[in-house]
Write an enzyme that holds these catalytic residues in place. Structure first.
Site, PDB file in Angstrom:
ATOM      1  N   CYS A 121       0.276   1.050   3.335  1.00  0.00           N
ATOM      2  CA  CYS A 121       1.650   1.017   2.838  1.00  0.00           C
ATOM      3  C   CYS A 121       1.836  -0.369   2.251  1.00  0.00           C
ATOM      4  CB  CYS A 121       2.660   1.274   3.958  1.00  0.00           C
ATOM      5  SG  CYS A 121       4.379   1.148   3.381  1.00  0.00           S
ATOM      6  N   CYS A 124       5.645  -2.045   3.009  1.00  0.00           N
ATOM      7  CA  CYS A 124       6.063  -2.420   4.367  1.00  0.00           C
ATOM      8  C   CYS A 124       5.002  -1.937   5.350  1.00  0.00           C
ATOM      9  CB  CYS A 124       7.449  -1.877   4.688  1.00  0.00           C
ATOM     10  SG  CYS A 124       7.668  -0.124   4.346  1.00  0.00           S
ATOM     11  N   SER A 125       5.314  -0.932   6.144  1.00  0.00           N
ATOM     12  CA  SER A 125       4.316  -0.431   7.101  1.00  0.00           C
ATOM     13  C   SER A 125       4.574   1.032   7.432  1.00  0.00           C
ATOM     14  CB  SER A 125       4.343  -1.275   8.380  1.00  0.00           C
ATOM     15  OG  SER A 125       5.644  -1.280   8.945  1.00  0.00           O
ATOM     16  N   CYS A 126       4.948   1.828   6.426  1.00  0.00           N
ATOM     17  CA  CYS A 126       5.201   3.251   6.650  1.00  0.00           C
ATOM     18  C   CYS A 126       3.941   3.909   7.215  1.00  0.00           C
ATOM     19  CB  CYS A 126       5.623   3.924   5.347  1.00  0.00           C
ATOM     20  SG  CYS A 126       7.199   3.321   4.703  1.00  0.00           S
TER      21      CYS A 126
END
Length: 218
Positions: A121, A124-126
């Protein structure tokens, strides 16, 4: 102000600056790991297993993802439905693939001899939290998010995964609306195994795509 004359930087430049602005721990860690590996003190697989054990803590994280993978390995019709519509296929076996706090699509991509899939991702950090458990720190780092897209083979090599030049590396960028899960190739030597036996072989990192599952020796 209509924005005339304002030039946006290339995305890769922004991401690289973000990665470089982090503390140098990742660089130092990579150098240390390289030295230990060269001297035969520590192998990439040993390091991966240790990190995954620490990340997992005392809870059985990733159990739902492992169950889905094992079912796909033993039920080809389910595998085809899973690749077509991850949410619907998971619902068939009582698993909610969407994240608990937001409606998300689960896209499942399959490792093949021709293609190696890797999930990231970049913004961000999906991550499919409900399927894989808490995301590892390295997945959320700016370094991984920027390098996985620009130099995926180098990143994979740092996880001990060597992808032949003739095999294409496909990087999938997760979003707030769409999360990915990698369906690893079933390890050789597991013919006739039950789903519960197969589940124990599946790792979180293999479902992200940074590692492959080794063959089982007879």
């Amino acid at each position: 102000d209509d924005g005339a004359g304002h030039v946006h930087e290339e995305r890769w430049a922004v991401e690289q600056r973000a990665a470089e602005s982090e503390i140098p721990c990742p660089v130092i860690a990579r150098a240390l790991i390289a030295v230990l590996s060269d001297k035969g003190i520590l192998g990439a697989e040993e390091m991966r297993l240790a990190i995954e054990k620490v990340d997992a803590g005392q809870t059985d994280r990733g159990a739902l993802g492992r169950r889905v993978v094992a079912r796909a390995w033993t039920d080809d019709a389910f595998r085809r439905r899973l690749l077509q519509d991850g949410n619907a296929a998971c619902a068939e076996i009582g698993i909610q693939a969407s994240n608990a706090h937001a409606s998300t699509k689960l896209a499942v991509v399959e490792q093949t001899p021709e293609e190696h899939h890797l999930i990231v991702c970049t913004l961000c950090s999906c991550y499919p939290l409900g399927m894989l458990g808490l995301s590892p720190d390295w997945y959320k780092s700016a370094e991984y998010r920027s390098r996985a897209v620009r130099e995926p083979r180098a990143v994979l090599a740092e996880f001990g995964t060597s992808v032949p030049r003739g095999r294409r590396v496909v990087v999938h960028d997760a979003t707030a609306d769409c999360r990915y899960l990698v369906l690893p190739m079933r390890p050789q030597g597991t013919e006739g195994w039950s789903e519960s036996q197969l589940e124990k072989l599946v790792t979180r990192d293999a479902m992200i795509g940074v590692t492959a599952l080794p063959a089982i020796s007879s």
